[in-house]
Scaffold this motif. Structure first.
Motif, mmCIF file in Angstrom:
data_model
loop_
_atom_site.group_PDB
_atom_site.id
_atom_site.type_symbol
_atom_site.label_atom_id
_atom_site.label_comp_id
_atom_site.label_asym_id
_atom_site.label_seq_id
_atom_site.Cartn_x
_atom_site.Cartn_y
_atom_site.Cartn_z
ATOM 1 N N GLY A 1 0.827 -1.215 0.000
ATOM 2 C CA GLY A 1 0.000 0.000 0.000
ATOM 3 C C GLY A 1 0.858 1.260 0.000
ATOM 4 O O GLY A 1 0.555 2.233 -0.698
ATOM 5 N N LEU A 2 1.947 1.241 0.772
ATOM 6 C CA LEU A 2 2.839 2.400 0.835
ATOM 7 C C LEU A 2 3.545 2.610 -0.497
ATOM 8 O O LEU A 2 3.734 3.737 -0.958
ATOM 9 C CB LEU A 2 3.874 2.206 1.954
ATOM 10 N N TRP A 3 3.940 1.498 -1.109
ATOM 11 C CA TRP A 3 4.600 1.576 -2.417
ATOM 12 C C TRP A 3 3.664 2.233 -3.439
ATOM 13 O O TRP A 3 4.055 3.108 -4.222
ATOM 14 C CB TRP A 3 5.004 0.168 -2.861
ATOM 15 N N GLU A 4 2.401 1.809 -3.390
ATOM 16 C CA GLU A 4 1.439 2.384 -4.347
ATOM 17 C C GLU A 4 1.171 3.853 -4.044
ATOM 18 O O GLU A 4 1.042 4.671 -4.951
ATOM 19 C CB GLU A 4 0.164 1.554 -4.352
ATOM 20 N N LYS A 5 1.111 4.166 -2.752
ATOM 21 C CA LYS A 5 0.899 5.559 -2.343
ATOM 22 C C LYS A 5 2.056 6.431 -2.862
ATOM 23 O O LYS A 5 1.845 7.525 -3.386
ATOM 24 C CB LYS A 5 0.841 5.624 -0.814
ATOM 25 N N TRP A 6 3.288 5.927 -2.699
ATOM 26 C CA TRP A 6 4.445 6.694 -3.169
ATOM 27 C C TRP A 6 4.326 6.951 -4.679
ATOM 28 O O TRP A 6 4.516 8.078 -5.156
ATOM 29 C CB TRP A 6 5.755 5.960 -2.860
ATOM 30 N N ALA B 1 12.516 -4.638 -2.886
ATOM 31 C CA ALA B 1 13.298 -4.879 -4.117
ATOM 32 C C ALA B 1 12.401 -5.456 -5.207
ATOM 33 O O ALA B 1 12.488 -5.062 -6.373
ATOM 34 C CB ALA B 1 14.464 -5.819 -3.829
ATOM 35 N N ALA B 2 11.509 -6.380 -4.810
ATOM 36 C CA ALA B 2 10.623 -7.014 -5.798
ATOM 37 C C ALA B 2 9.659 -6.006 -6.404
ATOM 38 O O ALA B 2 9.259 -6.127 -7.567
ATOM 39 C CB ALA B 2 9.848 -8.152 -5.130
ATOM 40 N N LEU B 3 9.280 -4.999 -5.619
ATOM 41 C CA LEU B 3 8.369 -3.982 -6.144
ATOM 42 C C LEU B 3 9.093 -2.996 -7.058
ATOM 43 O O LEU B 3 8.461 -2.223 -7.768
ATOM 44 C CB LEU B 3 7.718 -3.228 -4.975
ATOM 45 N N GLY B 4 10.424 -2.987 -6.983
ATOM 46 C CA GLY B 4 11.188 -2.107 -7.872
ATOM 47 C C GLY B 4 11.964 -1.030 -7.155
ATOM 48 O O GLY B 4 12.553 -0.159 -7.797
ATOM 49 N N ALA B 5 11.969 -1.064 -5.808
ATOM 50 C CA ALA B 5 12.731 -0.052 -5.072
ATOM 51 C C ALA B 5 14.220 -0.310 -5.253
ATOM 52 O O ALA B 5 14.650 -1.443 -5.438
ATOM 53 C CB ALA B 5 12.384 -0.087 -3.586
ATOM 54 N N ASN B 6 14.999 0.751 -5.158
ATOM 55 C CA ASN B 6 16.446 0.656 -5.053
ATOM 56 C C ASN B 6 16.816 0.933 -3.599
ATOM 57 O O ASN B 6 15.922 1.084 -2.762
ATOM 58 C CB ASN B 6 17.107 1.655 -6.002
ATOM 59 N N PHE B 7 18.131 1.004 -3.284
ATOM 60 C CA PHE B 7 18.523 1.053 -1.879
ATOM 61 C C PHE B 7 19.583 2.110 -1.588
ATOM 62 O O PHE B 7 20.504 2.320 -2.378
ATOM 63 C CB PHE B 7 19.012 -0.330 -1.431
ATOM 64 N N ASP B 8 19.425 2.703 -0.393
ATOM 65 C CA ASP B 8 20.426 3.594 0.190
ATOM 66 C C ASP B 8 21.143 2.802 1.270
ATOM 67 O O ASP B 8 20.524 2.384 2.247
ATOM 68 C CB ASP B 8 19.707 4.833 0.763
ATOM 69 N N CYS B 9 22.430 2.565 1.060
ATOM 70 C CA CYS B 9 23.236 1.845 2.048
ATOM 71 C C CYS B 9 24.288 2.796 2.601
ATOM 72 O O CYS B 9 24.773 3.676 1.894
ATOM 73 C CB CYS B 9 23.941 0.657 1.398
ATOM 74 N N GLY C 1 13.192 6.154 4.400
ATOM 75 C CA GLY C 1 13.352 5.025 5.317
ATOM 76 C C GLY C 1 12.061 4.840 6.083
ATOM 77 O O GLY C 1 11.268 3.937 5.840
ATOM 78 N N ARG C 2 11.821 5.773 7.010
ATOM 79 C CA ARG C 2 10.635 5.720 7.869
ATOM 80 C C ARG C 2 9.342 5.474 7.084
ATOM 81 O O ARG C 2 8.477 4.708 7.521
ATOM 82 C CB ARG C 2 10.519 7.059 8.610
ATOM 83 N N PHE C 3 9.205 6.125 5.927
ATOM 84 C CA PHE C 3 7.953 6.036 5.175
ATOM 85 C C PHE C 3 7.553 4.581 4.907
ATOM 86 O O PHE C 3 6.391 4.211 5.062
ATOM 87 C CB PHE C 3 8.089 6.797 3.841
ATOM 88 N N PHE C 4 8.527 3.750 4.511
ATOM 89 C CA PHE C 4 8.192 2.371 4.137
ATOM 90 C C PHE C 4 8.224 1.396 5.309
ATOM 91 O O PHE C 4 7.781 0.264 5.178
ATOM 92 C CB PHE C 4 9.138 1.874 3.034
#
Ligand SMILES: *Cc1c(COP(=O)(O)O)cnc(C)c1O
Length: 432
Positions: free
Chosen positions: A75-80, A106-114, A299-302
């Motif tokens: 739901g958050l991914w779709e909201k974004w 990752a499966a939804l298509g997000a990338n990452f901040d490390c 970060g917090r958002f998801f």
């Protein structure tokens, strides 16, 4: 005409949706037990509480545990994507590195901040390629830079000449984002400006230092502070970023192409306001013709609303009208968020030991109560002056919205090991 049946598959985040299938079949989720919850009732928090109760009742040890609701993540991914479709999220791993969350995103298509070698390793271990990682720590140790170079993480942030020098030596193929300090911290819960970000007068020397070291500055990055409450912080930082793009052009440096608007997002009405402000500021300062790619580091958002923590009452004391409870997680564990993240948390009683007929204690009388954590430090107080029904040793206390900066920063002080708290994966469906 035949009646039109409701097709779960056509509902955006229904059970048959591509998003949910992608999450469930992703490497960090598919080997794990995943419980289907059905539709959420926002008012009662059912059926999540039923699941917590069933896990709690089966568990001899009565150790604390988390439930991660992948339906919430979806739901958050779709909201974004509805609100900021032009801004690609790079989830900030530090907020909550639970592998199932990383894998689902990752499966939804997000990338990452490390921000460290271990975070990069955790993301790569899920089969995510190195070009989907931004190494968004402006001050990195040399050994971690060497590792990033070796695995092909080729995008990082900087805000000092010392960092340029290390990168020139150890990772000369790295692209740089100049981290700037926004003019306004948006009254953030955790401002980051005191620690990171170039000041206006430092921009020219830092751009020139990178250029002299033959390191391409591909764009600009900022972070308005975690838990930003004022959306004007984003517009002010975006305007400053525009000036940095212009400065680079004036200096004759290669054209910048990436704007990283960082994190700071909180789910709820604040997100609607922040995203509207960002859309307007991007349109003004970086119109489509500019060809700039927008990325972000939420970060917090998801994470925040996707995790619920269940703790067990291990002790109790009655002093007059006051009820005092000891639970088996606290300030040195998940609730470190009270100190470090300036969080406010809420407790839901789950009297599944003492009151099986009405475990949520609906309609029952309440007492002023204190909730302590398990360590022998008096600072380890989770809540005081809260109203709770009469609970007993072995009952449970549930804390919703415990996904952000909780387990990630807990310790094993006094032998209560936060890292050992397990996470049960579930998925709810949106309310019908
Ligand atoms: C902590 C951090 C984030 C995530 O911030 P949130 O407020 O959780 O969105 C993103 N980027 C950087 C560089 C950070 O330090």
């Amino acid at each position: 005409m035949a009646p039109v049946m409701e097709q779960p598959a056509v509902r955006a985040n229904g059970v048959g949706s591509k998003g949910l299938q992608a999450i469930l079949s992703s490497p960090g989720v598919r080997g794990r037990k995943v419980t289907s919850l059905g539709a959420t009732n926002k008012a009662t928090n059912q059926p999540l509480l039923d699941l917590i109760q069933s896990i709690a009742m089966k568990q001899e040890q009565k150790d604390p545990f988390y439930v991660l609701d992948m339906g919430v993540v979806l739901g958050l991914w779709e909201k974004w994507n509805e609100s900021l479709p032009m801004v690609k999220p790079f989830y900030a791993v530090k907020c909550n590195p639970e592998p199932a969350l990383l894998s689902g995103l990752a499966a939804l298509g997000a990338n990452f901040d490390c921000a460290s070698r271990a975070e990069i390793e955790a993301v790569l271990a899920l089969g995510v390629s190195a070009d989907r990682i931004v190494y968004a720590n402006p001050c990195k140790s040399e050994s971690h830079i060497r590792y990033a170079a070796g695995v092909g993480v080729n995008l990082t942030t900087y805000d000092s000449k010392e960092e340029v020098e290390k990168l020139r030596k150890l990772h000369p193929r790295c692209g740089l984002l100049l981290r700037i300090k926004g003019p306004d911290d948006g009254e953030a819960r955790c401002p980051l400006g005191p620690k990171y970000g170039a000041l206006p007068e430092e921009v020219v020397p830092l751009l020139q230092a990178a250029h002299a070291a033959c390191l391409p500055v591909v764009g600009v990055s900022f972070h308005v502070g975690s838990g930003a409450t004022q959306s004007r912080a984003y517009s002010a930082a975006i305007a400053f970023a525009r000036s940095v793009f212009d400065t680079a052009e004036r200096l004759g440096l290669p054209r910048m192409r990436v704007l990283n608007i960082g994190g700071g997002f909180t789910f709820g009405p604040q997100f609607a306001e922040a995203s509207a402000t960002i859309r307007a500021a991007l349109k003004t300062h970086f119109p489509a013709e500019s060809g700039v790619t927008f990325i972000s580091e939420p970060g917090r958002f998801f994470a925040e609303t996707a995790f619920t923590l269940a703790t067990n009452i291990i002790g109790k004391r009655v002093r007059g009208e006051l009820r005092e409870y000891w639970i088996n997680d606290g300030i040195y564990g998940s609730m470190n968020c009270l100190l470090y993240d300036h969080a406010t948390i809420t407790a839901q009683p789950l009297a599944c030991w003492s009151n099986r007929v009405n475990p949520t204690c609906a309609g029952m009388g309440q007492y002023t109560s204190t909730v302590f954590g398990p360590t022998c430090d008096a600072l380890d107080t989770v809540l005081s002056g809260v109203r709770l029904p009469e609970l007993y040793v072995n009952d449970w206390v549930v804390f919703p919205n415990m996904g952000a900066y909780t387990a990630a920063a807990g310790s094993s002080f006094n032998g209560f090991n936060t890292a050992a708290i397990p996470t049960h994966v579930a998925y709810s469906l949106p309310p019908p």
